[in-house]
Design an enzyme around this catalytic site. Structure first.
Site, PDB file in Angstrom:
ATOM      1  N   ARG A 189       0.774  -1.406   0.057  1.00  0.00           N
ATOM      2  CA  ARG A 189      -0.082   0.006  -0.051  1.00  0.00           C
ATOM      3  C   ARG A 189       0.813   1.394  -0.121  1.00  0.00           C
ATOM      4  O   ARG A 189       0.488   2.414  -0.291  1.00  0.00           O
ATOM      5  CB  ARG A 189      -0.871   0.069   1.477  1.00  0.00           C
ATOM      6  CG  ARG A 189      -1.988  -1.100   1.065  1.00  0.00           C
ATOM      7  CD  ARG A 189      -2.560  -1.095   2.563  1.00  0.00           C
ATOM      8  NE  ARG A 189      -3.131   0.036   3.302  1.00  0.00           N
ATOM      9  CZ  ARG A 189      -4.358   0.577   3.131  1.00  0.00           C
ATOM     10  NH1 ARG A 189      -5.102   0.054   2.308  1.00  0.00           N
ATOM     11  NH2 ARG A 189      -4.756   1.869   3.512  1.00  0.00           N
ATOM     12  N   GLU A 218      -4.012   6.552  19.075  1.00  0.00           N
ATOM     13  CA  GLU A 218      -4.724   5.291  18.405  1.00  0.00           C
ATOM     14  C   GLU A 218      -3.840   3.876  19.378  1.00  0.00           C
ATOM     15  O   GLU A 218      -2.707   3.943  19.062  1.00  0.00           O
ATOM     16  CB  GLU A 218      -4.493   4.995  17.064  1.00  0.00           C
ATOM     17  CG  GLU A 218      -5.769   5.810  16.379  1.00  0.00           C
ATOM     18  CD  GLU A 218      -5.762   5.567  14.758  1.00  0.00           C
ATOM     19  OE1 GLU A 218      -5.275   4.408  14.196  1.00  0.00           O
ATOM     20  OE2 GLU A 218      -6.115   6.544  14.149  1.00  0.00           O
ATOM     21  N   ASP A 255     -10.587   0.699   0.713  1.00  0.00           N
ATOM     22  CA  ASP A 255     -10.564   1.857   0.857  1.00  0.00           C
ATOM     23  C   ASP A 255     -12.043   2.535   0.526  1.00  0.00           C
ATOM     24  O   ASP A 255     -12.593   1.709  -0.018  1.00  0.00           O
ATOM     25  CB  ASP A 255      -9.650   2.495  -0.049  1.00  0.00           C
ATOM     26  CG  ASP A 255      -8.338   2.688   0.844  1.00  0.00           C
ATOM     27  OD1 ASP A 255      -8.058   2.964   2.228  1.00  0.00           O
ATOM     28  OD2 ASP A 255      -7.087   2.718   0.409  1.00  0.00           O
ATOM     29  N   TYR A 274     -10.158  -5.444   3.765  1.00  0.00           N
ATOM     30  CA  TYR A 274      -9.661  -3.997   3.875  1.00  0.00           C
ATOM     31  C   TYR A 274      -9.869  -3.211   2.707  1.00  0.00           C
ATOM     32  O   TYR A 274      -9.217  -3.466   1.557  1.00  0.00           O
ATOM     33  CB  TYR A 274      -8.056  -3.734   4.350  1.00  0.00           C
ATOM     34  CG  TYR A 274      -8.146  -2.388   4.677  1.00  0.00           C
ATOM     35  CD1 TYR A 274      -8.015  -1.868   6.102  1.00  0.00           C
ATOM     36  CD2 TYR A 274      -7.878  -1.262   3.655  1.00  0.00           C
ATOM     37  CE1 TYR A 274      -7.790  -0.582   6.594  1.00  0.00           C
ATOM     38  CE2 TYR A 274      -7.562  -0.071   4.274  1.00  0.00           C
ATOM     39  CZ  TYR A 274      -7.646   0.370   5.527  1.00  0.00           C
ATOM     40  OH  TYR A 274      -7.580   1.526   5.797  1.00  0.00           O
ATOM     41  N   ARG A 314      -0.181   5.879  16.603  1.00  0.00           N
ATOM     42  CA  ARG A 314      -0.100   7.087  15.916  1.00  0.00           C
ATOM     43  C   ARG A 314      -0.899   8.069  16.744  1.00  0.00           C
ATOM     44  O   ARG A 314      -1.798   7.621  17.336  1.00  0.00           O
ATOM     45  CB  ARG A 314      -0.289   7.074  14.377  1.00  0.00           C
ATOM     46  CG  ARG A 314      -1.708   6.577  14.196  1.00  0.00           C
ATOM     47  CD  ARG A 314      -2.145   6.450  12.627  1.00  0.00           C
ATOM     48  NE  ARG A 314      -3.503   5.967  12.566  1.00  0.00           N
ATOM     49  CZ  ARG A 314      -4.104   5.614  11.178  1.00  0.00           C
ATOM     50  NH1 ARG A 314      -3.467   6.109  10.096  1.00  0.00           N
ATOM     51  NH2 ARG A 314      -5.086   5.106  11.139  1.00  0.00           N
ATOM     52  N   ARG A 363      -8.510  -6.317  14.065  1.00  0.00           N
ATOM     53  CA  ARG A 363      -8.037  -5.506  14.872  1.00  0.00           C
ATOM     54  C   ARG A 363      -9.068  -4.644  15.273  1.00  0.00           C
ATOM     55  O   ARG A 363      -9.830  -4.251  14.231  1.00  0.00           O
ATOM     56  CB  ARG A 363      -6.869  -5.054  14.317  1.00  0.00           C
ATOM     57  CG  ARG A 363      -5.589  -6.164  13.682  1.00  0.00           C
ATOM     58  CD  ARG A 363      -5.150  -6.847  15.100  1.00  0.00           C
ATOM     59  NE  ARG A 363      -4.133  -5.952  15.917  1.00  0.00           N
ATOM     60  CZ  ARG A 363      -3.785  -6.384  17.405  1.00  0.00           C
ATOM     61  NH1 ARG A 363      -4.062  -7.554  17.753  1.00  0.00           N
ATOM     62  NH2 ARG A 363      -2.940  -5.449  17.774  1.00  0.00           N
ATOM     63  N   ARG A 394       9.760   6.627  -3.174  1.00  0.00           N
ATOM     64  CA  ARG A 394      10.101   7.589  -4.020  1.00  0.00           C
ATOM     65  C   ARG A 394      11.392   7.966  -3.854  1.00  0.00           C
ATOM     66  O   ARG A 394      11.948   8.091  -2.709  1.00  0.00           O
ATOM     67  CB  ARG A 394       9.123   8.702  -3.879  1.00  0.00           C
ATOM     68  CG  ARG A 394       7.502   8.460  -4.306  1.00  0.00           C
ATOM     69  CD  ARG A 394       7.098   9.908  -4.654  1.00  0.00           C
ATOM     70  NE  ARG A 394       5.420   9.467  -4.361  1.00  0.00           N
ATOM     71  CZ  ARG A 394       4.934   9.896  -3.394  1.00  0.00           C
ATOM     72  NH1 ARG A 394       5.378  10.329  -2.190  1.00  0.00           N
ATOM     73  NH2 ARG A 394       3.588   9.492  -3.266  1.00  0.00           N
TER      74      ARG A 394
END
Ligand code: FAD
Ligand code: UDP
Length: 386
Positions: free
Chosen positions: A173, A300, A350, A348, A279, A249, A177
């Site tokens: 995911r 979290e 999006d 999962y 996070r 989870r 770069r």
């Protein structure tokens, strides 16, 4: 055309989009959700600070699909938003995802893009030709130092297992770069709705052929009152968990309100395994077009989902996939029910993929009705895809 009646279980994006497509085609849709609101996990609401809070965790809309982008824009104003993420390793803050700046900051170098690429390639483990696990993928992708600093600890906390047990697809995911571009996503369309996601889902559901029942659990026993059921709730719940509970989870969000600006960025990951949370998200930074004196943060914590928790991330390891196969086989034998969405296919997804798959399912259902064939239980095979 004969008008058919649909029960749509779940008022998240999956359920809302299917309901709308059926309604526009002249059918009736009765939508049920156990929650007191629409929008499922994408629900947003202003709290006492007036900040728009992403109540079930931060949601950034990003897609490569022009038709999905056009679809969401029909129902609300999308504001351009370029997502960035920072990551703490020890006491140092880095710019995720892996990019030229992070590489130079981490190794204390001043590489050009070409030099950085050659350097990371020299670190990457080229002997791993067919990465199966998350760890294989990371070692092949960036080598051991970057893997251990940024991925190993965070991933253990997020998933509760060693990265050697997780599939390579989880890491796929994230971009790598060799420019200083620190956009978290590569997609051409990236945005956040001006007024949050809730009014968008309300607008999708706002059609004379759609009725919504909130605070209402749909039971399988009600199916006989409808021509067809679209189930976007958990697939194992539909079968009363007869093959065991599929593992998820869940997240505990510890909310804090502060004055001013807490961390100066929307998402700050904590990569060290010793820090118990994964996070901190700061919600006003998801609406940079607004100004607020106060700020809302979510710390979290990830843990295994128990019976009364909100299921967030499907675990999908070997054991869960075996269980899932049992449910999928059962589902394929059911008539007049279609399983859809994040919980209905135990994947999962999006938001853009959710909308894309809901549009596909709706058009598949309409075609099946038009030619008199049975409506399939699935429009995407939940086993064969990540
Ligand atoms: P849901 O939103 O889960 O909706 C299903 C609904 O069904 C729920 O509201 C539930 O209450 C209801 N339901 C279940 N059983 C029953 C029943 N028996 N009767 C009545 N109602 C029932 N995607 C992105 O594109 N960008 C992001 O940045 C992003 N961030 C995320 C962050 C987190 C922490 C998580 C967990 C997900 C994130 N996502 C993101 C994914 C996004 O949340 C999903 O794509 C989306 O919620 C899927 O919609 P859905 O309708 O399939 O499922
Ligand atoms: N990840 C990590 N360190 C980071 C960010 C991500 O190890 O700083 C790993 C982690 O395993 C996570 C996966 O990469 O589950 C995908 O990251 P993403 O940001 O897409 O996770 P999400 O926002 O969906 O929780």
């Amino acid at each position: 055309m004969v008008s058919r009646s649909f029960a749509i279980v779940g008022a998240g994006f999956s359920g809302a989009v299917v309901a709308r497509q059926m309604a526009e085609a002249g059918h009736t849709a009765t939508v049920y959700d156990t929650r007191p609101h629409v929008a499922g996990n994408c629900f947003t609401a202003r709290d006492e600070t007036d900040v728009m809070v992403h109540v079930y965790g931060p949601h950034i809309f990003h897609t490569q699909h022009q038709h999905v982008w056009d679809y969401i824009n029909r129902f609300g104003e999308m504001m351009p938003y370029r997502h960035t993420v920072r990551a703490m390793v020890g006491d140092t803050m880095y710019r995720m995802p892996m990019n030229l700046t992070l590489i130079n900051d981490f190794f204390g170098t001043q590489f050009t893009p070409e030099e950085a690429e050659a350097f990371v390639t020299s670190k990457a483990d080229a002997t791993i030709t067919n990465p199966v696990s998350f760890e294989d993928q990371a070692l092949r992708f960036v080598g051991r130092e970057l893997y251990e600093a940024f991925f190993a600890g965070y991933t253990k906390k997020q998933w509760g297992v060693d990265p050697t047990e997780l599939p390579a697809s989880i890491l796929a995911r994230l971009p790598l770069r060799f420019t200083a571009d620190d956009s978290y996503f590569n997609h051409p369309f990236q945005a956040i709705p001006r007024n949050g996601y809730t009014p968008i889902v309300q607008a999708i559901l706002d059609h004379p052929n759609i009725t919504v029942h909130l605070n209402t659990r749909f039971n399988k026993s009600q199916s006989g009152s409808f021509d067809h059921v679209v189930w976007t709730g958990p697939i194992d719940a539909y079968f009363n968990f007869e093959h065991g509970r599929l593992g998820y989870r869940t997240l505990d969000f510890v909310k804090e309100v502060h004055d001013g600006d807490f961390q100066g960025c929307p998402v700050l990951n904590y990569c060290d395994v010793e820090v118990p949370y994964t996070r901190i998200t700061e919600h006003k930074h998801f609406a940079p077009w607004e100004t607020h004196e106060q700020t809302v943060t979510y710390r979290e914590y990830s843990r295994l989902c128990e019976e009364n928790d909100t299921p967030y991330y499907p675990i999908r390891l070997v054991e869960e996939k075996d269980q899932l196969l049992n449910y999928v086989q059962r589902a394929r034998d059911e008539r007049n029910v279609t399983f859809l969405g994040r919980l209905g296919t135990y994947r999962y997804l999006d938001m853009d993929v959710t909308i894309h798959e809901a549009l596909q399912a709706a058009s598949g259902m309409l075609s099946a009705m038009a030619d008199g064939s049975d409506i399939p239980s699935f429009f995407t095979d939940p086993i064969g895809v990540a």
